[in-house]
Design an enzyme around this catalytic site. Structure first.
Site, PDB file in Angstrom:
ATOM      1  N   SER B 165       0.844  -1.199   0.000  1.00  0.00           N
ATOM      2  CA  SER B 165       0.000   0.000   0.000  1.00  0.00           C
ATOM      3  C   SER B 165       0.887   1.260   0.000  1.00  0.00           C
ATOM      4  O   SER B 165       1.770   1.385  -0.843  1.00  0.00           O
ATOM      5  CB  SER B 165      -0.943  -0.052   1.207  1.00  0.00           C
ATOM      6  OG  SER B 165      -1.973   0.878   1.079  1.00  0.00           O
ATOM      7  N   ASP B 331      -8.376  -6.515  -4.725  1.00  0.00           N
ATOM      8  CA  ASP B 331      -7.956  -5.173  -4.289  1.00  0.00           C
ATOM      9  C   ASP B 331      -8.470  -4.152  -5.299  1.00  0.00           C
ATOM     10  O   ASP B 331      -7.986  -4.085  -6.423  1.00  0.00           O
ATOM     11  CB  ASP B 331      -6.421  -5.131  -4.217  1.00  0.00           C
ATOM     12  CG  ASP B 331      -5.885  -3.778  -3.722  1.00  0.00           C
ATOM     13  OD1 ASP B 331      -6.677  -2.819  -3.566  1.00  0.00           O
ATOM     14  OD2 ASP B 331      -4.665  -3.696  -3.497  1.00  0.00           O
ATOM     15  N   HIS B 364      -7.981  -5.050  -0.502  1.00  0.00           N
ATOM     16  CA  HIS B 364      -6.685  -4.406  -0.337  1.00  0.00           C
ATOM     17  C   HIS B 364      -5.947  -4.906   0.906  1.00  0.00           C
ATOM     18  O   HIS B 364      -4.723  -5.051   0.907  1.00  0.00           O
ATOM     19  CB  HIS B 364      -6.897  -2.894  -0.266  1.00  0.00           C
ATOM     20  CG  HIS B 364      -5.630  -2.128  -0.089  1.00  0.00           C
ATOM     21  ND1 HIS B 364      -4.648  -2.119  -1.050  1.00  0.00           N
ATOM     22  CD2 HIS B 364      -5.170  -1.363   0.925  1.00  0.00           C
ATOM     23  CE1 HIS B 364      -3.641  -1.366  -0.632  1.00  0.00           C
ATOM     24  NE2 HIS B 364      -3.932  -0.900   0.562  1.00  0.00           N
TER      25      HIS B 364
END
Lengths: 385, 385
Positions: B165, B331, B364
């Protein structure tokens, strides 16, 4: 940054320009058990009712829409200039929903603030707006009120009931509750039950309103409205109405000031500016409590098609309604798989059903935008109704 | 409904339990041009640095993480009980990032509130928290500070830089800014530029904080914090960390009270309760201004790979860094197509790059959760570094 705006939401809702008012002759019994006297609906009609009263079509609007589905200018009963309608693209003379042929009815949903009774309406018992004393409204309650309106208009059977998004939920509810009154049903970009993700987005939006100190447990009428919370709520919604691709195409990483990043917390990107604008616009036209109510109605919607004894499964098992189910590829609020589940169920029940998934990048909002294929399919289906 | 909570965010950030502090010896020049004296980073290390100082691995944390990537209990230098680390699944003795072999470094990002300098830190010039006087931080600034730390530790070259991320953005920035110091780079569930949709979600979350009257243009230290706005902001974020499918599997339409709908605006569905809980938890552990800063850093991130003269394209054109790029099917915050764009660019530049899209429903957040395939791939890649 969102600025506090002077909102002009009338405490007593006014019908949309040109709308008529219908007061339900009987008390409305809500799904919750609550009872409401003198519930009223604001509604508009387009085109002319045939002498046999057999050409009526009902259009159901989405979350924050109103009865003004189309402008009356090009309507066969039209008398001049009129403001745009929210579905002008598809409703009017020579349009897929052809007002030369159909008598089109569109009413503001119960719980909204465009002339129909909702939390912003004045409670005759107290002389003040209902606020949270208004009963929680479900799709079923909205449709029950519409049913009273259609009956009042002396229409025994609708040629079609159409609508997208929350309007599509009403379409499905009509087909399940009053199958003998619905010749054809067109649920568009919708679902038979609100998913966990869709509930999550609505709940976060509601919490944004509820967290605004001006909200005061819904008792803000006559004072400052929870504009900032409602604006953020609308911004959340807007993201779900678009798509990753449409946001990329419309905005990408374009800067508001084309020169450089601001290195502060003012607006940098065009997509931010767009969302701020949508938030500001919304608080000038919609009531915060109404927003809570209509989103809750969406969240409560569940036809429970997996329950063979449920009202919808039972109704669909013996329905004569013809269905046209439409979804859009980039709609991730009510993705195509949810329409497919409906179609599979209807097919399994032996219903006459057409299904079309339209390739379109504009996300959930696609049903409101020009699309030649959608126009052709809708027009073709209605020509054979 | 979210309740106002008593937050306990220290105005002077404290390092995470067990973290050490590193004060940059030189003033830090931000990308914006701002200069900060005595910037500090809180950091932790796991495992033992080899005499040749050639076994160091840097782990970069995500948006609201801290330096405590792993617990020290099972660390080769471990000394007993310790609280869980945020990446215990993948970091530790015998884990893919094996602390028996690697000397693992993890530092809290600049602009955060777990011991590194950020807007909640006290400005020595005023004796009060910086608030919005703190310079806007970019990924580049975070990495520059980490670079100073790594140099301070006497490590000339990192065996690998890893992160998911926002951590993945730092990994890519490391590989572009200091290619000679990065033998291997593992960007996970990340992107080379924040999309319009990702910016939109962050901006709505920021507006939720900014609209909270307790925010007071960032000058709330010593008074009530903008907890309600920050809680809603976190709830928005949480939806993007999960997926439609994972929310369906975890919550579906399950009711909090299994008996019936409430017909009010309290919590009906488990997914609502989950989000409320996440919001409440977050305001007890994170600072609202820091949230604005770290989300802005994400929004500003753009490696401009489509610009052949850009810093990243230039660096990647002659890189010797080996890349392992990992994405997860569900995601939708940083979808696989964004990783594929990176991979295509790296391949075009002749870089050594492996790519793996892992089928996983958790959205995610998948990079933080147990996944055998991810574990195997990560372990396998690092064994050959």
């Amino acid at each position: 940054m969102i600025q506090q705006t002077d909102t002009d939401i009338p405490a007593q809702p006014e019908p949309a320009n040109g709308a008529r008012l219908f007061v339900l002759p009987e008390p409305l019994v809500f799904r919750s058990g609550a009872v409401l006297d003198h519930a009223q609906l604001a509604y508009e009609t387009f085109g002319t009712l045939s002498p046999a009263r057999d050409n009526a079509v009902l259009i159901c609007h989405a979350l924050t829409g109103d009865s003004h589905a189309a402008n009356h200018t090009t309507d066969s009963a039209g008398t001049g200039a009129d403001r745009p309608g929210w579905w002008d693209e598809y409703v009017g003379l020579g349009k897929p929903v052809d007002t030369d042929r159909f008598f089109v009815i569109c009413s503001n949903i119960l719980g909204s603030c465009y002339g129909s009774t909702g939390p912003a309406s004045v409670n005759p018992a107290t002389g003040r707006s209902y606020g949270l004393d208004f009963p929680v409204v479900t799709i079923s309650d909205m449709v029950a009120a519409q049913h009273a309106l259609v009956s009042h208009l002396g229409i025994p059977r609708l040629r079609a009931v159409l609508g997208g998004s929350l309007g599509g939920m009403q379409v499905l509810e009509w087909a399940a509750r009053y199958p003998h009154m619905v010749e054809a049903a067109v649920p568009i970009a919708t679902t038979t039950r609100h998913s966990a993700q869709a509930i999550a987005f609505n709940e976060v939006a509601r919490q944004s309103v509820i967290s605004d100190p001006n909200w005061k447990h819904g008792d803000y009428y006559g004072g400052a409205a929870p504009d900032l919370g409602l604006a953020v709520a609308r911004m959340i919604g807007h993201i779900t109405y678009l798509s990753d691709e449409s946001m990329h195409v419309k905005f990408g990483r374009n800067l508001q000031d084309r020169e450089r990043l601001s290195f502060n917390f003012e607006t940098d990107f065009q997509v931010e500016s767009y969302l701020h604008h949508q938030g500001r616009k919304f608080v000038q036209r919609f009531d915060a409590n109404c927003f809570l109510y209509v989103t809750k109605a969406a969240d409560y919607f569940d036809m429970e098609l997996d329950n063979p004894q449920g009202y919808a499964a039972q109704a669909f098992a013996r329905t004569h309604t013809r269905f046209l189910v439409v979804s859009f590829t980039s709609d991730w609020l009510y993705p195509t798989y949810q329409s497919r589940e409906l179609v599979a169920h209807l097919q399994g029940a032996g219903a006459e059903v057409s299904f079309c998934e339209i390739t379109e990048k504009w996300g959930h909002d696609a049903f409101l935008l020009p699309n030649e294929r959608f126009s052709d399919i809708l027009g073709g289906f209605l020509r054979h109704v």
